[in-house]
Design a protein around this motif. Structure first.
Motif, mmCIF file in Angstrom:
data_model
loop_
_atom_site.group_PDB
_atom_site.id
_atom_site.type_symbol
_atom_site.label_atom_id
_atom_site.label_comp_id
_atom_site.label_asym_id
_atom_site.label_seq_id
_atom_site.Cartn_x
_atom_site.Cartn_y
_atom_site.Cartn_z
ATOM 1 N N ALA A 56 0.917 -1.198 0.104
ATOM 2 C CA ALA A 56 -0.073 -0.008 0.038
ATOM 3 C C ALA A 56 0.905 1.355 -0.073
ATOM 4 O O ALA A 56 0.661 2.134 -0.549
ATOM 5 C CB ALA A 56 -1.109 -0.068 1.346
ATOM 6 N N VAL A 57 1.728 1.136 0.761
ATOM 7 C CA VAL A 57 2.765 2.473 0.794
ATOM 8 C C VAL A 57 3.545 2.617 -0.691
ATOM 9 O O VAL A 57 3.640 3.709 -1.137
ATOM 10 C CB VAL A 57 3.761 2.303 1.911
ATOM 11 C CG1 VAL A 57 4.882 3.255 1.993
ATOM 12 C CG2 VAL A 57 3.013 2.408 3.177
ATOM 13 N N PHE A 58 3.792 1.529 -1.281
ATOM 14 C CA PHE A 58 4.557 1.425 -2.421
ATOM 15 C C PHE A 58 3.895 1.937 -3.619
ATOM 16 O O PHE A 58 4.246 2.887 -4.169
ATOM 17 C CB PHE A 58 5.141 0.209 -2.822
ATOM 18 C CG PHE A 58 6.162 0.030 -3.909
ATOM 19 C CD1 PHE A 58 7.382 0.274 -3.857
ATOM 20 C CD2 PHE A 58 5.444 -0.382 -5.245
ATOM 21 C CE1 PHE A 58 8.143 0.255 -4.931
ATOM 22 C CE2 PHE A 58 6.157 -0.415 -6.468
ATOM 23 C CZ PHE A 58 7.743 -0.263 -6.392
ATOM 24 N N ASN A 59 2.581 1.614 -3.354
ATOM 25 C CA ASN A 59 1.429 1.972 -4.428
ATOM 26 C C ASN A 59 1.305 3.433 -4.294
ATOM 27 O O ASN A 59 0.949 4.101 -5.409
ATOM 28 C CB ASN A 59 0.431 1.153 -4.432
ATOM 29 C CG ASN A 59 0.635 -0.376 -5.030
ATOM 30 O OD1 ASN A 59 1.651 -0.436 -5.613
ATOM 31 N ND2 ASN A 59 -0.300 -1.080 -4.657
ATOM 32 N N SER A 60 1.343 3.990 -3.168
ATOM 33 C CA SER A 60 0.791 5.278 -2.840
ATOM 34 C C SER A 60 1.950 6.311 -3.282
ATOM 35 O O SER A 60 1.660 7.087 -3.959
ATOM 36 C CB SER A 60 0.735 5.600 -1.219
ATOM 37 O OG SER A 60 -0.549 4.832 -0.928
ATOM 38 N N VAL B 204 1.601 8.996 -6.436
ATOM 39 C CA VAL B 204 2.013 10.260 -6.161
ATOM 40 C C VAL B 204 3.115 11.051 -7.327
ATOM 41 O O VAL B 204 3.079 11.883 -7.930
ATOM 42 C CB VAL B 204 2.336 10.585 -4.742
ATOM 43 C CG1 VAL B 204 2.882 12.118 -4.647
ATOM 44 C CG2 VAL B 204 0.929 10.610 -3.963
ATOM 45 N N LEU B 205 4.101 9.850 -7.236
ATOM 46 C CA LEU B 205 5.265 10.206 -8.405
ATOM 47 C C LEU B 205 4.718 10.347 -9.713
ATOM 48 O O LEU B 205 4.943 11.184 -10.560
ATOM 49 C CB LEU B 205 6.431 9.112 -8.393
ATOM 50 C CG LEU B 205 7.289 9.297 -7.108
ATOM 51 C CD1 LEU B 205 8.075 7.828 -7.073
ATOM 52 C CD2 LEU B 205 8.116 10.119 -7.120
ATOM 53 N N HIS B 206 3.708 9.350 -9.998
ATOM 54 C CA HIS B 206 3.090 9.365 -11.420
ATOM 55 C C HIS B 206 2.264 10.744 -11.649
ATOM 56 O O HIS B 206 2.529 11.233 -12.884
ATOM 57 C CB HIS B 206 2.251 8.114 -11.635
ATOM 58 C CG HIS B 206 1.555 8.146 -13.119
ATOM 59 N ND1 HIS B 206 2.222 7.768 -14.364
ATOM 60 C CD2 HIS B 206 0.323 8.534 -13.315
ATOM 61 C CE1 HIS B 206 1.520 7.946 -15.114
ATOM 62 N NE2 HIS B 206 0.242 8.298 -14.670
ATOM 63 N N GLN B 207 1.480 11.007 -10.686
ATOM 64 C CA GLN B 207 0.728 12.135 -10.624
ATOM 65 C C GLN B 207 1.627 13.377 -10.745
ATOM 66 O O GLN B 207 1.232 14.307 -11.420
ATOM 67 C CB GLN B 207 -0.253 12.294 -9.539
ATOM 68 C CG GLN B 207 -1.152 11.390 -9.766
ATOM 69 C CD GLN B 207 -2.107 11.348 -8.230
ATOM 70 O OE1 GLN B 207 -1.671 11.888 -7.330
ATOM 71 N NE2 GLN B 207 -3.164 10.622 -8.476
ATOM 72 N N SER B 208 2.644 13.514 -10.321
ATOM 73 C CA SER B 208 3.805 14.520 -10.429
ATOM 74 C C SER B 208 4.222 14.895 -11.803
ATOM 75 O O SER B 208 4.519 16.122 -11.888
ATOM 76 C CB SER B 208 4.922 14.368 -9.556
ATOM 77 O OG SER B 208 5.950 13.584 -10.150
ATOM 78 N N GLY B 209 4.258 13.833 -12.541
ATOM 79 C CA GLY B 209 4.649 14.186 -14.108
ATOM 80 C C GLY B 209 6.426 14.143 -14.074
ATOM 81 O O GLY B 209 6.701 14.161 -15.143
#
Length: 142
Positions: free
Chosen positions: A101-105, A109-114
């Protein structure tokens, strides 16, 4: 005005026009300016840093052949090559549900950062984050 001052003034005006064209063109083509996307990515990274600090993530790696995380809840790995994959010393059991769950979160967030970050290493004693960004090593003082 001297000839030299006119040339400099013309060069500045032409440069500003080119910057305006690039800004307008990329906004028209892609819906955002090349100049604003970098500053937005930096702002988005603040969310990433907050999450890294919240979970006390010291190591993170997310590649096809290697996934691992070391955080306050332990260190976990998913790889067939632990000698070259793991960013940390010591045993690395398989991911538990909380670690997943932590890894996926963090991945989300990294993916959403662009900003494409596959690997990072945080040192909370020095308040420094090292990240591999498109094969370029970046260092942040946080």
């Amino acid at each position: 005005m001297t000839q030299r001052v006119r040339r400099v003034a013309i060069l500045i005006i032409v440069t500003l026009i080119i910057i305006g064209i690039i800004h307008s063109g990329t906004r028209w083509l892609f819906g955002k300016s090349v100049f604003s996307s970098r500053s937005q990515q930096v702002q988005n990274l603040e969310t990433v840093f907050a999450m890294i600090e919240q979970y006390r993530v010291t190591d993170y790696r997310n590649q096809d052949w290697c996934k691992n995380i070391a955080y306050a809840g332990g260190q976990f790995s998913e790889t067939t090559h632990p000698a070259t994959c793991n960013l940390f010393a010591g045993p690395a059991p398989s991911f538990t549900p909380p670690a997943t769950a932590v890894f996926n979160s963090i991945t989300q967030v990294l993916h959403q950062s662009g900003v494409r970050i596959a690997i990072f290493d945080a040192d909370f004693t020095q308040r420094v984050v090292f990240a591999l960004l498109d094969s370029i090593l970046l260092t942040w003082q946080v």
